[in-house]
Design a protein around this motif. Structure first.
Motif, PDB file in Angstrom:
ATOM      1  N   VAL A  38      24.325 -19.117  48.509  1.00 40.67           N
ATOM      2  CA  VAL A  38      22.988 -19.017  48.156  1.00 40.67           C
ATOM      3  C   VAL A  38      21.984 -20.147  48.488  1.00 40.67           C
ATOM      4  CG1 VAL A  38      21.406 -19.977  45.804  1.00 40.67           C
ATOM      5  CG2 VAL A  38      23.855 -18.505  45.782  1.00 40.67           C
ATOM      6  N   ARG A  39      21.275 -19.937  48.826  1.00 37.50           N
ATOM      7  CA  ARG A  39      20.278 -20.818  50.164  1.00 37.50           C
ATOM      8  C   ARG A  39      19.173 -21.053  48.944  1.00 37.50           C
ATOM      9  NH1 ARG A  39      17.881 -17.620  54.816  1.00 37.50           N
ATOM     10  NH2 ARG A  39      19.811 -18.289  56.119  1.00 37.50           N
ATOM     11  N   VAL A  40      18.823 -22.091  48.591  1.00 39.94           N
ATOM     12  CA  VAL A  40      17.080 -22.538  47.571  1.00 39.94           C
ATOM     13  C   VAL A  40      16.582 -22.589  48.472  1.00 39.94           C
ATOM     14  CG1 VAL A  40      17.016 -23.200  45.480  1.00 39.94           C
ATOM     15  CG2 VAL A  40      19.243 -22.964  45.689  1.00 39.94           C
ATOM     16  N   GLY A  41      14.971 -22.762  48.561  1.00 37.13           N
ATOM     17  CA  GLY A  41      13.810 -22.722  49.330  1.00 37.13           C
ATOM     18  C   GLY A  41      12.954 -23.336  47.566  1.00 37.13           C
ATOM     19  N   ALA A  42      12.330 -24.947  47.784  1.00 37.24           N
ATOM     20  CA  ALA A  42      11.414 -25.518  46.906  1.00 37.24           C
ATOM     21  C   ALA A  42      10.895 -26.440  47.479  1.00 37.24           C
ATOM     22  CB  ALA A  42      12.054 -25.430  45.284  1.00 37.24           C
ATOM     23  N   LEU A  43       9.753 -26.553  46.919  1.00 39.20           N
ATOM     24  CA  LEU A  43       8.614 -27.743  47.070  1.00 39.20           C
ATOM     25  C   LEU A  43       9.538 -28.903  46.320  1.00 39.20           C
ATOM     26  CD1 LEU A  43       4.862 -27.548  47.315  1.00 39.20           C
ATOM     27  CD2 LEU A  43       5.921 -28.617  48.597  1.00 39.20           C
ATOM     28  N   GLU A  44       9.506 -28.630  44.887  1.00 40.45           N
ATOM     29  CA  GLU A  44      10.868 -29.624  44.423  1.00 40.45           C
ATOM     30  C   GLU A  44      11.921 -29.052  43.929  1.00 40.45           C
ATOM     31  OE1 GLU A  44       8.185 -31.706  41.814  1.00 40.45           O
ATOM     32  OE2 GLU A  44       6.588 -32.370  42.991  1.00 40.45           O
ATOM     33  N   LYS A  57      27.039 -26.921  47.530  1.00 36.04           N
ATOM     34  CA  LYS A  57      27.624 -25.231  47.176  1.00 36.04           C
ATOM     35  C   LYS A  57      25.691 -25.226  47.367  1.00 36.04           C
ATOM     36  CE  LYS A  57      30.866 -27.054  43.227  1.00 36.04           C
ATOM     37  NZ  LYS A  57      30.867 -27.271  41.609  1.00 36.04           N
ATOM     38  N   ILE A  58      25.323 -25.424  47.187  1.00 32.63           N
ATOM     39  CA  ILE A  58      24.257 -24.660  48.112  1.00 32.63           C
ATOM     40  C   ILE A  58      23.434 -25.323  49.236  1.00 32.63           C
ATOM     41  CG2 ILE A  58      23.727 -23.845  45.760  1.00 32.63           C
ATOM     42  CD1 ILE A  58      21.151 -25.559  45.790  1.00 32.63           C
ATOM     43  N   GLU A  59      22.791 -24.109  50.074  1.00 28.84           N
ATOM     44  CA  GLU A  59      21.967 -24.974  50.512  1.00 28.84           C
ATOM     45  C   GLU A  59      20.218 -25.115  50.144  1.00 28.84           C
ATOM     46  OE1 GLU A  59      19.334 -23.403  55.021  1.00 28.84           O
ATOM     47  OE2 GLU A  59      21.505 -21.823  53.958  1.00 28.84           O
ATOM     48  N   LEU A  60      19.743 -26.247  50.354  1.00 30.81           N
ATOM     49  CA  LEU A  60      18.889 -26.792  49.924  1.00 30.81           C
ATOM     50  C   LEU A  60      17.281 -26.650  51.036  1.00 30.81           C
ATOM     51  CD1 LEU A  60      16.535 -27.348  47.929  1.00 30.81           C
ATOM     52  CD2 LEU A  60      17.903 -29.154  47.600  1.00 30.81           C
ATOM     53  N   LEU A  61      16.587 -26.137  50.858  1.00 30.95           N
ATOM     54  CA  LEU A  61      15.605 -26.116  51.764  1.00 30.95           C
ATOM     55  C   LEU A  61      14.101 -26.808  51.402  1.00 30.95           C
ATOM     56  CD1 LEU A  61      15.646 -22.710  53.582  1.00 30.95           C
ATOM     57  CD2 LEU A  61      16.690 -24.497  54.182  1.00 30.95           C
ATOM     58  N   ARG A  62      13.723 -28.275  51.157  1.00 32.20           N
ATOM     59  CA  ARG A  62      13.206 -28.538  51.106  1.00 32.20           C
ATOM     60  C   ARG A  62      11.641 -28.605  51.446  1.00 32.20           C
ATOM     61  NH1 ARG A  62      15.218 -32.590  47.451  1.00 32.20           N
ATOM     62  NH2 ARG A  62      12.716 -32.673  46.520  1.00 32.20           N
ATOM     63  N   GLY A  63      10.555 -28.149  51.029  1.00 35.19           N
ATOM     64  CA  GLY A  63       9.563 -27.928  51.381  1.00 35.19           C
ATOM     65  C   GLY A  63       8.046 -26.638  50.758  1.00 35.19           C
ATOM     66  N   SER A  64       7.231 -26.099  51.714  1.00 39.10           N
ATOM     67  CA  SER A  64       6.640 -24.738  51.341  1.00 39.10           C
ATOM     68  C   SER A  64       7.555 -24.136  51.494  1.00 39.10           C
ATOM     69  CB  SER A  64       5.290 -25.081  51.759  1.00 39.10           C
ATOM     70  OG  SER A  64       5.007 -26.121  51.394  1.00 39.10           O
ATOM     71  N   PHE A  65       6.963 -22.276  51.325  1.00 44.20           N
ATOM     72  CA  PHE A  65       7.877 -21.230  51.387  1.00 44.20           C
ATOM     73  C   PHE A  65       7.542 -20.946  52.383  1.00 44.20           C
ATOM     74  CE2 PHE A  65       7.491 -16.444  51.645  1.00 44.20           C
ATOM     75  CZ  PHE A  65       9.556 -16.048  51.679  1.00 44.20           C
ATOM     76  N   GLU A  66       8.285 -20.623  53.720  1.00 46.56           N
ATOM     77  CA  GLU A  66       8.925 -20.090  54.626  1.00 46.56           C
ATOM     78  C   GLU A  66       8.961 -18.452  54.643  1.00 46.56           C
ATOM     79  OE1 GLU A  66       6.712 -21.524  57.686  1.00 46.56           O
ATOM     80  OE2 GLU A  66       6.538 -23.287  56.077  1.00 46.56           O
ATOM     81  N   PRO A  67       8.119 -17.535  55.517  1.00 48.89           N
ATOM     82  CA  PRO A  67       8.709 -16.070  56.039  1.00 48.89           C
ATOM     83  C   PRO A  67      10.447 -16.237  55.967  1.00 48.89           C
ATOM     84  CG  PRO A  67       6.489 -16.548  56.313  1.00 48.89           C
ATOM     85  CD  PRO A  67       6.972 -17.948  56.019  1.00 48.89           C
ATOM     86  N   ASP A  68      10.952 -17.352  57.268  1.00 48.89           N
ATOM     87  CA  ASP A  68      12.080 -17.583  58.052  1.00 48.89           C
ATOM     88  C   ASP A  68      13.646 -17.867  56.535  1.00 48.89           C
ATOM     89  OD1 ASP A  68      11.524 -20.213  57.661  1.00 48.89           O
ATOM     90  OD2 ASP A  68      11.538 -20.393  59.306  1.00 48.89           O
ATOM     91  N   TRP A  69      12.466 -17.873  55.402  1.00 45.55           N
ATOM     92  CA  TRP A  69      13.838 -18.160  54.742  1.00 45.55           C
ATOM     93  C   TRP A  69      14.275 -17.038  54.285  1.00 45.55           C
ATOM     94  CZ3 TRP A  69      10.986 -21.851  50.599  1.00 45.55           C
ATOM     95  CH2 TRP A  69      11.072 -23.281  50.980  1.00 45.55           C
ATOM     96  N   LEU A  70      13.196 -15.540  54.849  1.00 45.15           N
ATOM     97  CA  LEU A  70      14.116 -14.471  54.161  1.00 45.15           C
ATOM     98  C   LEU A  70      15.314 -13.802  54.854  1.00 45.15           C
ATOM     99  CD1 LEU A  70      10.971 -12.448  54.094  1.00 45.15           C
ATOM    100  CD2 LEU A  70      12.928 -12.519  51.427  1.00 45.15           C
TER     101      LEU A  70
END
Length: 465
Positions: A38-44, A57-70
């Motif tokens: 599971v990759r999680v992307g979120a501002l907060e 247990k997860i990969e957490l990306l902090r910030g505004s959505f980026e297309p490369d998250w897909l």
């Protein structure tokens, strides 16, 4: 069928969740349970999501959505509260041919997350195509009540022996018969009793030495006092599995409506004035007859079989004749009728004990008990006492119980025609006659009965001083 149902194997496959709040947290936990990366992307991100990231247990990306998250994701879940952002993510996912679920927005979703009944490895999924999630949840709750939680253990056990079963039963018809035996017979019973080693041994024994016939058994089921909603989940499952149902006279018809449609239903209740010993002998005979024919027999009793229900006698009979049995307790009348009348059986200020008593016995049975029954600070619950009211009240008062002691008489407790008569012990018999109180009625005597006027919530109430 608008949606094509599919079960996805997400083991070690990447799923993107956009959003870090409570809704996203629920989706993340479900995905982790299925083995997904599971990759999680979120501002907060909420505390629980951050903790999952700290644990690796997860990969957490902090910030505004980026297309490369897909990149590399097999599935996408958009769980933000920004519909324009969700629309943007859904459009990108569609362009890249990735299935996306936008939480609570079926219009933007290419797949729906169903309501789940989890009996792993057996999984039941219910979907309303996103149009009525509350309905899907209600259906899931209904299905949950039908399947014992050990069904998953049974499925796992069967999976482990799949090849052995195919070798021992190469004929398709005989293999189907074996699986029917597995689901309905002693292996499933052993798992319900939390005896996995015995279940495995029974399965192996059957594979080596097939039995000529499936053995029957009896399930002693307490039906409660009348309200079908008070049936336990195990009682409901037994009714849905029964071949034969032997039911008491006081079992409500609405409860019998919940039974398996093709089950044979036989009324065997005792009637006032008849020879109860002869009736009990007939009950024993019917249980034995049908069980020996390989049938699943449900002996359905009002209330609880072990509270003035002769359940112990019936088990002794079954044990003497080597008939397998189970017991499913029911809610006894004292508990249910008191609750539906708003009467707590115990209370710190008024009653430190409760006594369950049958008034349907020889009067000299009580000779040594009257002094203790007449003490205050206790609740007396008399079963089957409608015909004994003069005697009961006279004895209690003559042995020291105040005539002003409150009583409550609950007629047809928990049913739509429930009535509760309230008054003082000295007026009990006269008031019951005046208001034509009939069986089945439960009599409650003690200080707690005075709480009924303030706490009542169900049915009709008759108050008399």
């Amino acid at each position: 069928m608008r949606l094509f149902p599919i079960f996805a194997d997400l083991e070690a496959r990447l799923v993107l969740v956009v959003g870090g709040g409570a809704v996203a947290e629920r989706k993340i936990k479900s995905l982790l349970a299925s083995g997904a990366r599971v990759r999680v992307g979120a501002l907060e991100a909420g505390d629980a999501v951050q903790e999952l990231a700290r644990q690796g247990k997860i990969e957490l990306l902090r910030g505004s959505f980026e297309p490369d998250w897909l990149e590399g994701a097999w599935l996408v879940v958009a769980a933000t509260d920004d519909r324009e952002l969700n629309r943007h993510i859904a459009a990108l996912a569609g362009e890249q041919k990735r299935f996306i679920n936008v939480v609570d927005d079926p219009e933007l979703s290419s797949f729906q997350v169903p309501s789940i009944v989890d009996r792993s490895p057996l999984t039941i999924a219910i979907s309303s195509a996103g149009s009525a999630p509350v309905l899907a949840r209600r259906v899931r709750e209904r299905i949950e009540s039908l399947f014992d939680h050990t069904l998953g253990s049974l499925a796992a056990l069967a999976a482990g022996y799949r090849q052995a079963i195919r070798q021992a039963r190469p004929d398709l018809r005989r293999r189907r018969e074996f699986y029917d035996w597995l689901l309905d017979g002693p292996v499933a019973d052993a798992l319900r009793k939390r005896q996995p080693s015995q279940a495995r041994q029974l399965l192996e024994d059957e594979l080596r030495n097939p039995q000529a016939a499936i053995a029957g058994k009896v399930i002693l089921v307490g039906a409660g006092p009348g309200d079908p909603g008070l049936l336990t989940l195990k009682a409901l499952r037994a009714l849905n599995e029964a071949d034969v149902i032997l039911y008491d006279r006081l079992v409500d018809g609405e409860i019998l409506e919940l039974a398996r449609r093709d089950a044979t239903q036989i009324p065997i209740g005792k009637i006032p004035g008849e020879d109860h010993n002869a009736t009990q002998a007939r009950i024993h005979s019917l249980m034995l007859e049908h069980a020996r024919q390989g049938r699943l027999v449900v002996r359905l009793k009002g209330g609880d079989a072990f509270v003035f229900g002769r359940g112990g006698e019936e088990l002794q009979f079954l044990r003497e004749h080597d008939v397998p049995y189970e017991v499913v307790p029911g809610i006894t009348a004292a508990l249910a009728c008191a609750a539906y009348a708003g009467i707590p059986l115990t209370h710190r200020d008024h009653a430190q004990s409760v006594r369950l008593i049958t008034a349907h016995c020889r009067q000299d049975t009580f000779l040594e008990d009257w002094p203790s029954l007449a003490r205050d600070k206790q609740t007396l619950a008399f079963y089957m006492g409608v015909s004994q009211l003069d005697w009961l009240s006279e004895q209690l008062m003559s042995h020291g119980r105040s005539g002003d002691t409150p009583f409550a008489m609950v007629e047809n407790g928990t049913r739509s025609n429930q009535r509760v008569l309230q008054g003082s012990l000295k007026n009990l018999a006269e008031l019951a006659r005046r208001h034509e109180m009939k069986a089945p009625s439960l009599l409650l005597i003690g200080e707690v009965a005075a709480l009924a006027p303030a706490l009542e919530w169900f049915g009709a109430s008759i108050r008399q001083d």
